[in-house]
Design a protein around this motif. Structure first.
Motif, mmCIF file in Angstrom:
data_model
loop_
_atom_site.group_PDB
_atom_site.id
_atom_site.type_symbol
_atom_site.label_atom_id
_atom_site.label_comp_id
_atom_site.label_asym_id
_atom_site.label_seq_id
_atom_site.Cartn_x
_atom_site.Cartn_y
_atom_site.Cartn_z
ATOM 1 N N UNK A 1 0.733 -1.188 -0.102
ATOM 2 C CA UNK A 1 -0.038 -0.189 -0.092
ATOM 3 C C UNK A 1 0.860 1.155 0.238
ATOM 4 N N UNK A 2 0.260 2.121 -0.497
ATOM 5 C CA UNK A 2 1.192 3.637 -0.338
ATOM 6 C C UNK A 2 1.674 4.059 0.959
ATOM 7 N N UNK A 3 0.860 3.770 2.063
ATOM 8 C CA UNK A 3 1.138 4.022 3.379
ATOM 9 C C UNK A 3 2.458 3.181 3.799
ATOM 10 N N UNK A 4 2.196 1.982 3.339
ATOM 11 C CA UNK A 4 3.415 1.010 3.626
ATOM 12 C C UNK A 4 5.000 1.402 2.964
ATOM 13 N N UNK A 5 4.581 1.698 1.695
ATOM 14 C CA UNK A 5 5.741 2.079 0.797
ATOM 15 C C UNK A 5 6.551 3.350 1.442
ATOM 16 N N UNK A 6 5.569 4.244 1.805
ATOM 17 C CA UNK A 6 6.029 5.677 2.533
ATOM 18 C C UNK A 6 6.784 5.235 3.671
ATOM 19 N N UNK A 7 6.289 4.466 4.608
ATOM 20 C CA UNK A 7 7.073 4.136 5.864
ATOM 21 C C UNK A 7 8.238 3.239 5.672
ATOM 22 N N UNK A 8 8.262 2.448 4.826
ATOM 23 C CA UNK A 8 9.338 1.349 4.718
ATOM 24 C C UNK A 8 10.366 1.739 3.692
ATOM 25 N N UNK A 9 10.227 2.740 2.693
ATOM 26 C CA UNK A 9 11.098 3.228 1.520
ATOM 27 C C UNK A 9 11.537 4.813 1.622
ATOM 28 N N UNK A 10 10.233 5.331 1.565
ATOM 29 C CA UNK A 10 10.522 6.879 1.208
ATOM 30 C C UNK A 10 11.084 7.557 2.319
ATOM 31 N N UNK A 11 10.603 7.108 3.839
ATOM 32 C CA UNK A 11 11.034 7.771 4.982
ATOM 33 C C UNK A 11 12.795 7.380 5.046
ATOM 34 N N UNK A 12 13.031 6.027 4.963
ATOM 35 C CA UNK A 12 14.541 6.059 4.950
ATOM 36 C C UNK A 12 15.381 6.511 3.978
ATOM 37 N N UNK A 13 14.558 6.776 2.729
ATOM 38 C CA UNK A 13 15.116 7.454 1.471
ATOM 39 C C UNK A 13 15.396 8.967 1.919
ATOM 40 N N UNK A 14 14.569 9.485 2.441
ATOM 41 C CA UNK A 14 14.662 10.752 2.851
ATOM 42 C C UNK A 14 15.554 11.056 3.722
ATOM 43 N N UNK A 15 15.774 10.180 4.772
ATOM 44 C CA UNK A 15 16.840 10.324 5.922
ATOM 45 C C UNK A 15 18.269 10.265 5.006
ATOM 46 N N UNK A 16 18.268 9.443 4.052
ATOM 47 C CA UNK A 16 19.679 9.189 3.357
ATOM 48 C C UNK A 16 19.853 10.656 2.492
ATOM 49 N N UNK A 17 18.636 11.165 2.018
ATOM 50 C CA UNK A 17 18.860 12.221 0.973
ATOM 51 C C UNK A 17 19.355 13.273 1.883
ATOM 52 N N UNK A 18 18.841 13.306 3.259
ATOM 53 C CA UNK A 18 19.596 14.712 3.986
ATOM 54 C C UNK A 18 21.113 14.520 4.361
ATOM 55 N N UNK A 19 21.622 13.360 4.220
ATOM 56 C CA UNK A 19 22.708 13.175 4.678
ATOM 57 C C UNK A 19 23.804 13.120 3.266
ATOM 58 N N UNK A 20 22.887 13.506 2.189
ATOM 59 C CA UNK A 20 23.692 13.911 1.152
ATOM 60 C C UNK A 20 23.489 12.812 -0.289
ATOM 61 N N UNK A 21 22.926 11.552 0.400
ATOM 62 C CA UNK A 21 22.683 10.654 -0.898
ATOM 63 C C UNK A 21 21.336 10.703 -1.392
ATOM 64 N N UNK A 22 21.249 11.171 -2.625
ATOM 65 C CA UNK A 22 19.987 11.620 -3.051
ATOM 66 C C UNK A 22 19.242 10.396 -4.022
ATOM 67 N N UNK A 23 19.994 9.539 -4.497
ATOM 68 C CA UNK A 23 19.856 8.545 -5.539
ATOM 69 C C UNK A 23 18.355 7.843 -5.199
ATOM 70 N N UNK A 24 18.349 7.554 -4.157
ATOM 71 C CA UNK A 24 16.936 6.540 -3.633
ATOM 72 C C UNK A 24 15.853 7.441 -3.837
ATOM 73 N N UNK A 25 15.725 8.410 -3.024
ATOM 74 C CA UNK A 25 14.646 9.386 -3.203
ATOM 75 C C UNK A 25 14.415 9.915 -4.505
ATOM 76 N N UNK A 26 15.444 10.255 -5.297
ATOM 77 C CA UNK A 26 14.916 10.716 -6.755
ATOM 78 C C UNK A 26 14.344 9.647 -7.392
ATOM 79 N N UNK A 27 14.515 8.307 -7.208
ATOM 80 C CA UNK A 27 13.900 7.153 -7.932
ATOM 81 C C UNK A 27 12.582 7.198 -7.510
ATOM 82 N N UNK A 28 12.298 7.202 -6.243
ATOM 83 C CA UNK A 28 10.991 7.209 -5.641
ATOM 84 C C UNK A 28 10.038 8.202 -6.307
#
Ligand code: HEC
Length: 125
Positions: free
Chosen positions: A31-58
């Motif tokens: 579900x969108x909710x689970x995808x957001x929790x499982x992948x978007x949230x961690x990708x956003x954390x990584x992006x804040x540390x400078x690695x934007x690749x995952x969040x860009x793909x999302x």
């Protein structure tokens, strides 16, 4: 190694290859909710540390999971964030407009996420 054994090995390797590429080409239902929790949230954390690749793909994929009549808007929000480089702006822009209603009416609505994306995101966590 005798010939028969060699052939068996070749067949096994072939089957292994086919099943591996099959796993990559399928989709996973969530579900969108689970995808957001499982992948978007961690990708956003990584992006804040400078690695934007995952969040860009999302952000490139997220419009595909929108309700049909919201696809265009979701794509606009995601594209604006990608173009500006301020990826985090997309969270607020989309959530303030769409999250409440989605949560209320579509919380259980299934979405299909490509296995290729999931394994990319898992590897980049
Ligand atoms: C284009 C739309 C869109 C974008 C962009 C987006 N989200 Fe979401 N997000 C949603 C919707 C819709 C929900 C509600 C899903 C549900 O509850 O069924 C949601 C829910 C969530 C949730 C679940 C918890 C909650 O607050 O309900 C998290 C965590 C989340 N988003 C994180 C993020 C982060 C972090 C970003 C930005 C990096 C982001 N999202 C970008 C649409 C979006």
């Amino acid at each position: 190694m005798n010939r028969k054994l060699k052939n068996i090995c070749i067949v096994l390797l072939f089957l292994f290859g086919v099943s591996a590429s099959y796993a990559q080409s399928g989709t996973t239902e969530t579900t969108l909710h689970d995808f957001m929790e499982d992948y978007t949230k961690p990708a956003s954390k990584k992006a804040k540390k400078g690695d934007k690749a995952a969040l860009e793909r999302i952000l490139k994929e997220v419009p595909n999971w929108a309700l049909d009549d919201q696809k265009v808007k979701w794509k606009e929000i995601a594209d604006t964030a990608l173009a500006s480089g301020d990826l985090e702006s997309s969270c607020k822009n989309c959530h303030k407009e769409y999250k409440k209603e989605y949560k209320k009416n579509y919380r259980k609505r299934p979405i299909q996420v490509s296995n290729e994306l999931i394994s990319f995101l898992k590897n980049s966590k």
